[in-house]
Design a protein around this motif. Structure first.
Motif, mmCIF file in Angstrom:
data_model
loop_
_atom_site.group_PDB
_atom_site.id
_atom_site.type_symbol
_atom_site.label_atom_id
_atom_site.label_comp_id
_atom_site.label_asym_id
_atom_site.label_seq_id
_atom_site.Cartn_x
_atom_site.Cartn_y
_atom_site.Cartn_z
ATOM 1 N N ARG A 297 57.067 17.398 40.196
ATOM 2 C CA ARG A 297 58.166 16.734 39.485
ATOM 3 C C ARG A 297 57.773 16.498 38.028
ATOM 4 O O ARG A 297 56.680 15.973 37.760
ATOM 5 N N VAL A 298 58.666 16.874 37.115
ATOM 6 C CA VAL A 298 58.478 16.619 35.685
ATOM 7 C C VAL A 298 59.589 15.657 35.262
ATOM 8 O O VAL A 298 60.756 16.035 35.199
ATOM 9 N N THR A 299 59.197 14.416 34.964
ATOM 10 C CA THR A 299 60.173 13.359 34.693
ATOM 11 C C THR A 299 60.008 12.829 33.272
ATOM 12 O O THR A 299 58.878 12.660 32.796
ATOM 13 N N ILE B 40 61.519 32.507 37.533
ATOM 14 C CA ILE B 40 60.116 32.561 37.992
ATOM 15 C C ILE B 40 59.967 31.853 39.329
ATOM 16 O O ILE B 40 59.317 32.368 40.252
ATOM 17 N N ILE B 41 60.578 30.664 39.451
ATOM 18 C CA ILE B 41 60.467 29.911 40.698
ATOM 19 C C ILE B 41 61.131 30.684 41.835
ATOM 20 O O ILE B 41 60.584 30.775 42.945
ATOM 21 N N GLU B 42 62.299 31.243 41.584
ATOM 22 C CA GLU B 42 62.993 31.998 42.633
ATOM 23 C C GLU B 42 62.265 33.295 42.971
ATOM 24 O O GLU B 42 62.351 33.766 44.103
ATOM 25 N N ALA B 43 61.544 33.865 41.995
ATOM 26 C CA ALA B 43 60.736 35.058 42.279
ATOM 27 C C ALA B 43 59.599 34.730 43.252
ATOM 28 O O ALA B 43 59.130 35.610 43.977
ATOM 29 N N HIS B 44 59.185 33.454 43.276
ATOM 30 C CA HIS B 44 58.174 32.979 44.230
ATOM 31 C C HIS B 44 58.808 32.581 45.569
ATOM 32 O O HIS B 44 58.112 32.070 46.454
ATOM 33 N N ASP B 45 60.124 32.794 45.704
ATOM 34 C CA ASP B 45 60.877 32.364 46.896
ATOM 35 C C ASP B 45 60.817 30.855 47.085
ATOM 36 O O ASP B 45 60.725 30.343 48.213
ATOM 37 N N GLU B 46 60.843 30.144 45.976
ATOM 38 C CA GLU B 46 60.829 28.678 45.998
ATOM 39 C C GLU B 46 62.128 28.147 45.387
ATOM 40 O O GLU B 46 62.972 28.912 44.928
ATOM 41 N N LYS B 47 62.269 26.822 45.368
ATOM 42 C CA LYS B 47 63.488 26.173 44.881
ATOM 43 C C LYS B 47 63.185 25.278 43.686
ATOM 44 O O LYS B 47 62.098 24.702 43.590
ATOM 45 N N ILE B 48 64.172 25.183 42.784
ATOM 46 C CA ILE B 48 64.060 24.267 41.650
ATOM 47 C C ILE B 48 65.257 23.330 41.669
ATOM 48 O O ILE B 48 66.374 23.734 42.013
ATOM 49 N N TYR B 49 65.015 22.060 41.333
ATOM 50 C CA TYR B 49 66.066 21.040 41.379
ATOM 51 C C TYR B 49 66.083 20.274 40.059
ATOM 52 O O TYR B 49 65.077 20.226 39.334
ATOM 53 N N VAL B 50 67.241 19.678 39.767
ATOM 54 C CA VAL B 50 67.347 18.851 38.567
ATOM 55 C C VAL B 50 68.199 17.630 38.887
ATOM 56 O O VAL B 50 69.227 17.723 39.555
ATOM 57 N N GLU B 51 67.736 16.484 38.418
ATOM 58 C CA GLU B 51 68.481 15.233 38.506
ATOM 59 C C GLU B 51 68.429 14.578 37.138
ATOM 60 O O GLU B 51 67.374 14.564 36.493
ATOM 61 N N SER B 52 69.549 14.054 36.704
ATOM 62 C CA SER B 52 69.579 13.443 35.376
ATOM 63 C C SER B 52 70.676 12.392 35.287
ATOM 64 O O SER B 52 71.738 12.540 35.890
ATOM 65 N N VAL B 53 70.373 11.350 34.535
ATOM 66 C CA VAL B 53 71.356 10.303 34.222
ATOM 67 C C VAL B 53 71.420 10.206 32.711
ATOM 68 O O VAL B 53 70.394 9.979 32.046
ATOM 69 N N TYR B 54 72.610 10.437 32.179
ATOM 70 C CA TYR B 54 72.768 10.450 30.721
ATOM 71 C C TYR B 54 72.379 9.096 30.129
ATOM 72 O O TYR B 54 72.829 8.043 30.571
ATOM 73 N N GLY B 55 71.483 9.169 29.133
ATOM 74 C CA GLY B 55 71.009 7.960 28.474
ATOM 75 C C GLY B 55 69.803 7.325 29.143
ATOM 76 O O GLY B 55 69.208 6.383 28.606
ATOM 77 N N VAL B 56 69.422 7.854 30.336
ATOM 78 C CA VAL B 56 68.288 7.271 31.084
ATOM 79 C C VAL B 56 67.106 8.236 31.143
ATOM 80 O O VAL B 56 65.960 7.874 30.890
ATOM 81 N N GLY B 57 67.373 9.512 31.462
ATOM 82 C CA GLY B 57 66.301 10.500 31.552
ATOM 83 C C GLY B 57 66.609 11.594 32.547
ATOM 84 O O GLY B 57 67.673 11.602 33.170
ATOM 85 N N SER B 58 65.665 12.515 32.692
ATOM 86 C CA SER B 58 65.860 13.679 33.567
ATOM 87 C C SER B 58 64.620 13.940 34.398
ATOM 88 O O SER B 58 63.500 13.563 34.016
ATOM 89 N N GLU B 59 64.847 14.601 35.529
ATOM 90 C CA GLU B 59 63.726 15.019 36.372
ATOM 91 C C GLU B 59 63.965 16.443 36.862
ATOM 92 O O GLU B 59 64.969 16.727 37.510
#
Length: 347
Positions: A275-277, A319-338
């Motif tokens: 996770r990169v937050t 790149i992530i999908e080429a590894h047969d893996e999944k990538i996700y994103v969650e974000s709240v405007y004005g608060v931050g992203s993950e």
């Protein structure tokens, strides 16, 4: 290939029955009028008339319908419909109706998909043109200025050449990223899998961008102290590129005095999630579905000032999908992203 006919006898059966009844009534009245009425003769004639009527009608109707239905199959086959090409020709109207309806629905979906792709192609070409045009015109402007006489001024010459060099670097950056995405999409980019410590790799990425983050007073950190290594099985160079793009993005859109935090968690027996937050400006809800599109930028003006090709997140996803893996994103405007992605543990 032999043609298989699925026959329906309802029409011929009913028509023959009507013809037989009418013929029998006329014959009976005629014989009765001449005084030679014989029910056995009428019954035998009725059977003969019914048999002849049935076979003649069935043959003619079947042939009549078949010719027209075959023309429909031939016309549809010209559109390269594999569904129709693999189906035997049938004169059953209910079956034909179902097949035509299915064919029409499939074609409607294809047309809608083509329209979406065409709109995406136009947008993509416009974005490529804009991204390449800006640095090209910049480089051209500085070179023309130098050719017009500014070359004689040594200080101005060095300054303009350095700026032209930055423009060329951005062009190279965009072309390299486009080349990588193309290879990832068509499967030409070979991944070199190996076991490596993801913690060590993240520390290396932090060191690479220590000065860049310091300019905005952004802290690059782990969520906790990882005393033991966490080994994963992937292409080390490509995963470094994923982490690099995500960290650069968090710095680019992060607020001054903010934090970019990376954590590694166990998911299941053979998987971890990275996770990169950040606590930056965040992303508005309507923009999240388009984040991984090529050249899509949330802040059109601000992000261009920061540089980059506009392809970073698209490359991350590929790149992530080429590894047969999944990538996700969650974000709240004005608060931050993950941003988070899964990886396979080393065996």
């Amino acid at each position: 290939m032999a043609i298989k006919l699925k026959k329906s006898y309802k029409f011929s059966f009913r028509s023959s029955l009507f013809i037989t009844l009418l013929s029998s009534i006329v014959m009976g009245l005629t014989l009765y009028a001449f005084g030679i009425f014989n029910p056995y003769v009428i019954l035998i004639c009725a059977i003969v008339i019914y048999a002849f009527s049935f076979f003649i009608l069935q043959y003619r109707v079947e042939k009549f319908i078949y010719r027209r239905v075959k023309r429909i199959y031939d016309d549809v086959s010209l559109l390269e419909s594999t569904t129709f090409q693999n189906q035997p020709i049938t004169t059953d109207m209910a079956t034909l109706t179902r097949e035509i309806e299915k064919f029409a629905k499939d074609k409607k979906v294809e047309i809608e998909t083509l329209k979406v792709r065409e709109a995406y192609r136009k947008e993509f070409m416009g974005n490529v043109s804009h991204e390449l045009k800006t640095p090209l015109f910049t480089v051209q402007g500085y070179i023309l200025t130098l050719l017009d006489g500014a070359m004689e001024n040594e200080a101005l010459r060095d300054k303009y050449l350095q700026r032209a060099e930055k423009g060329v670097e951005r062009l190279i950056y965009i072309v390299k990223d486009l080349d990588m995405i193309t290879k990832l999409e068509v499967g030409d980019l070979r991944l070199d899998y190996e076991d490596f410590d993801i913690i060590e790799l993240i520390r290396n990425v932090f060191e690479l961008f220590e000065m860049k983050s310091a300019k905005k007073n952004i802290t690059l950190t782990f969520d906790m102290e990882y005393e033991k290594p966490v080994y994963v099985y992937a292409d080390k160079e490509r995963i470094q590129q994923v982490l690099t793009n995500l960290v650069v993005n968090s710095i680019k859109y992060g607020k001054k005095g903010g934090t970019t935090e990376i954590s590694i968690e166990n998911l299941i027996k053979n998987k971890v999630i990275v996770r990169v937050t950040d606590n930056g400006e965040g992303i508005e809800k309507q923009n999240i579905p388009r984040l991984f599109e090529r050249f899509f930028r949330v802040d059109k003006s601000g992000s261009r000032k920061e540089g980059g090709s506009g392809l970073g997140l698209s490359i991350v996803k590929h790149i992530i999908e080429a590894h047969d893996e999944k990538i996700y994103v969650e974000s709240v405007y004005g608060v931050g992203s993950e941003f988070s992605f899964t990886m396979e543990k080393a065996k």
